[in-house]
Design a protein around this motif. Sequence first.
Motif, PDB file in Angstrom:
ATOM      1  N   ALA A 164       0.823  -1.206   0.000  1.00 34.70           N
ATOM      2  CA  ALA A 164       0.000   0.000   0.000  1.00 34.70           C
ATOM      3  C   ALA A 164       0.861   1.262   0.000  1.00 34.70           C
ATOM      4  N   ARG A 165       1.926   1.264   0.803  1.00 36.94           N
ATOM      5  CA  ARG A 165       2.806   2.440   0.843  1.00 36.94           C
ATOM      6  C   ARG A 165       3.425   2.712  -0.522  1.00 36.94           C
ATOM      7  N   LEU A 166       3.836   1.662  -1.206  1.00 34.86           N
ATOM      8  CA  LEU A 166       4.459   1.833  -2.523  1.00 34.86           C
ATOM      9  C   LEU A 166       3.489   2.477  -3.508  1.00 34.86           C
ATOM     10  N   PHE A 167       2.239   2.066  -3.470  1.00 35.86           N
ATOM     11  CA  PHE A 167       1.252   2.662  -4.375  1.00 35.86           C
ATOM     12  C   PHE A 167       0.877   4.080  -3.934  1.00 35.86           C
ATOM     13  N   GLU A 168       0.738   4.273  -2.636  1.00 28.58           N
ATOM     14  CA  GLU A 168       0.363   5.600  -2.140  1.00 28.58           C
ATOM     15  C   GLU A 168       1.452   6.630  -2.422  1.00 28.58           C
ATOM     16  N   LYS A 169       2.724   6.218  -2.363  1.00 31.52           N
ATOM     17  CA  LYS A 169       3.823   7.116  -2.732  1.00 31.52           C
ATOM     18  C   LYS A 169       3.698   7.588  -4.169  1.00 31.52           C
ATOM     19  N   ARG A 170       3.061   6.777  -4.992  1.00 26.81           N
ATOM     20  CA  ARG A 170       2.876   7.123  -6.406  1.00 26.81           C
ATOM     21  C   ARG A 170       1.571   7.871  -6.643  1.00 26.81           C
ATOM     22  N   TRP A 174       2.563  -9.651 -15.218  1.00 26.57           N
ATOM     23  CA  TRP A 174       3.524  -9.849 -14.143  1.00 26.57           C
ATOM     24  C   TRP A 174       4.869  -9.311 -14.597  1.00 26.57           C
ATOM     25  N   PRO A 175       5.724  -8.936 -13.645  1.00 28.09           N
ATOM     26  CA  PRO A 175       7.023  -8.360 -14.006  1.00 28.09           C
ATOM     27  C   PRO A 175       8.037  -9.429 -14.371  1.00 28.09           C
ATOM     28  N   GLU A 176       9.131  -9.008 -15.000  1.00 31.24           N
ATOM     29  CA  GLU A 176      10.201  -9.947 -15.333  1.00 31.24           C
ATOM     30  C   GLU A 176      10.869 -10.479 -14.080  1.00 31.24           C
ATOM     31  N   GLN A 177      11.008  -9.629 -13.060  1.00 28.50           N
ATOM     32  CA  GLN A 177      11.496 -10.081 -11.752  1.00 28.50           C
ATOM     33  C   GLN A 177      10.280 -10.350 -10.888  1.00 28.50           C
ATOM     34  N   PHE A 178      10.143 -11.572 -10.391  1.00 26.71           N
ATOM     35  CA  PHE A 178       8.933 -11.980  -9.697  1.00 26.71           C
ATOM     36  C   PHE A 178       8.954 -11.504  -8.246  1.00 26.71           C
ATOM     37  N   ARG A 179       8.828 -10.188  -8.067  1.00 28.22           N
ATOM     38  CA  ARG A 179       8.917  -9.590  -6.739  1.00 28.22           C
ATOM     39  C   ARG A 179       7.892  -8.470  -6.605  1.00 28.22           C
ATOM     40  N   VAL A 187      -6.825  -3.705 -14.503  1.00 28.12           N
ATOM     41  CA  VAL A 187      -5.578  -4.448 -14.705  1.00 28.12           C
ATOM     42  C   VAL A 187      -5.422  -5.496 -13.608  1.00 28.12           C
ATOM     43  N   PRO A 188      -5.362  -6.792 -13.937  1.00 28.36           N
ATOM     44  CA  PRO A 188      -5.064  -7.819 -12.940  1.00 28.36           C
ATOM     45  C   PRO A 188      -3.559  -8.092 -12.942  1.00 28.36           C
ATOM     46  N   ALA A 189      -2.879  -7.767 -11.856  1.00 26.66           N
ATOM     47  CA  ALA A 189      -1.420  -7.882 -11.790  1.00 26.66           C
ATOM     48  C   ALA A 189      -1.007  -8.937 -10.780  1.00 26.66           C
ATOM     49  N   CYS A 190      -0.128  -9.833 -11.211  1.00 22.09           N
ATOM     50  CA  CYS A 190       0.381 -10.894 -10.349  1.00 22.09           C
ATOM     51  C   CYS A 190       1.871 -10.694 -10.106  1.00 22.09           C
ATOM     52  N   VAL A 191       2.356 -11.269  -9.019  1.00 23.29           N
ATOM     53  CA  VAL A 191       3.772 -11.145  -8.700  1.00 23.29           C
ATOM     54  C   VAL A 191       4.638 -11.996  -9.619  1.00 23.29           C
ATOM     55  N   GLY A 192       4.053 -13.012 -10.258  1.00 25.61           N
ATOM     56  CA  GLY A 192       4.826 -13.870 -11.151  1.00 25.61           C
ATOM     57  C   GLY A 192       3.925 -14.810 -11.922  1.00 25.61           C
ATOM     58  N   PRO A 193       4.493 -15.573 -12.854  1.00 25.74           N
ATOM     59  CA  PRO A 193       3.683 -16.439 -13.711  1.00 25.74           C
ATOM     60  C   PRO A 193       2.999 -17.583 -12.986  1.00 25.74           C
ATOM     61  N   VAL A 194       3.587 -18.074 -11.891  1.00 21.32           N
ATOM     62  CA  VAL A 194       2.942 -19.149 -11.135  1.00 21.32           C
ATOM     63  C   VAL A 194       1.630 -18.652 -10.551  1.00 21.32           C
ATOM     64  N   CYS A 195       1.659 -17.466  -9.972  1.00 22.68           N
ATOM     65  CA  CYS A 195       0.438 -16.844  -9.455  1.00 22.68           C
ATOM     66  C   CYS A 195      -0.560 -16.600 -10.582  1.00 22.68           C
ATOM     67  N   ALA A 196      -0.061 -16.166 -11.733  1.00 21.70           N
ATOM     68  CA  ALA A 196      -0.940 -15.830 -12.855  1.00 21.70           C
ATOM     69  C   ALA A 196      -1.667 -17.046 -13.415  1.00 21.70           C
ATOM     70  N   GLU A 197      -1.110 -18.237 -13.226  1.00 26.27           N
ATOM     71  CA  GLU A 197      -1.774 -19.441 -13.727  1.00 26.27           C
ATOM     72  C   GLU A 197      -3.166 -19.599 -13.123  1.00 26.27           C
ATOM     73  N   VAL A 239       8.135  -5.162  -5.523  1.00 24.77           N
ATOM     74  CA  VAL A 239       8.428  -3.822  -6.050  1.00 24.77           C
ATOM     75  C   VAL A 239       8.338  -3.783  -7.576  1.00 24.77           C
ATOM     76  N   PRO A 240       8.926  -4.761  -8.305  1.00 24.68           N
ATOM     77  CA  PRO A 240       8.739  -4.750  -9.758  1.00 24.68           C
ATOM     78  C   PRO A 240       7.274  -4.856 -10.178  1.00 24.68           C
ATOM     79  N   MET A 241       6.454  -5.575  -9.405  1.00 27.74           N
ATOM     80  CA  MET A 241       5.033  -5.654  -9.735  1.00 27.74           C
ATOM     81  C   MET A 241       4.381  -4.286  -9.617  1.00 27.74           C
ATOM     82  N   VAL A 242       4.723  -3.551  -8.554  1.00 24.92           N
ATOM     83  CA  VAL A 242       4.164  -2.211  -8.372  1.00 24.92           C
ATOM     84  C   VAL A 242       4.586  -1.303  -9.527  1.00 24.92           C
TER      85      VAL A 242
END
Length: 285
Positions: free
Chosen positions: A25-31, A256-261, A234-244, A263-266
């Motif tokens: 939440a903080r990461l999104f609120e900062k934006r 999902w981001p290239e780095q499955f973490r 937009v449905p955003a997942c942390v990685g492809p396993v979650c996206a399945e 901060v990259p997802m945000v």
Amino acid sequence: MTTDPGPLDGRTVAVTAERRHEEQARLFEKRGATVVHAPTMHTVDLSSDQALRDRTAAIIADPPDWTVATTGFGMRLWFEAADRWGLGDALGEALGRSGVVARGPKARSVCRQRGMDPAWTAPDESMPEVLAWLANQPGIADATVAVQLFDTADHPSTGELRSMARSVVDVPIYRWRLPDDRARVVELARRIVAREVDAVTFTSQPAVRFLHQIAGDAGLADAMVEAFNDGSVVPACVGPVCAEAGAEVGISTMVWPEQFRLVPMVRLVEEVLKGNGATRVRSKP
């Protein structure tokens, strides 16, 4: 003095995670985004159960040939429980005598902290990769494999392991269930259907499945999936396993981001919502 608006000013992002939701939440609120928190699952800690203590003692007495460290969170809980029982060092020694395979870097990091150096880490953090790698190891047909699980119901891979190894020892550390406050999740589903939310983030497969289940119970599942698939939300997942899990329930626009973490997802959500050419990555059909 005026403050420049953030890149997500005027946008609303829903966070479905239970763990680390404050950080997200903080990461999104900062934006500049408005954040809606609606946890769609609850984590049940099994690390105090007598069954885990008994299984830990059995593994110490008869170490496996291979150990699969599935999640950093689960491995950390397991060792914290073993430490409380005075078995932490003995568990580390027993698992250290086996070949350790990590499903991802977080699990690998916890293993290394406890003196174990994994023989291999799955590049895409998936259990099918782990299974394929173990299948090619000499002597696997006569081996005992201990698998740290995050939810026994979410691990069809253990059946495949049993078909290739002499025996498999399941070590469930935690499991997931539906959240206590389902009304909040129904309200989130309604807001998605009404296109009042710009993005929804998921950090685990059950977070996706339980949202769809609760929405379905309220008669909103089909309309919610349509809101995701028509590009409104937009449905955003942390990685492809979650996206399945999104693909399983019919969502074809998971990103999902290239780095499955986290901060990259945000950052990816920011780029998609800003329309800066970020590519939508579709889930596997």
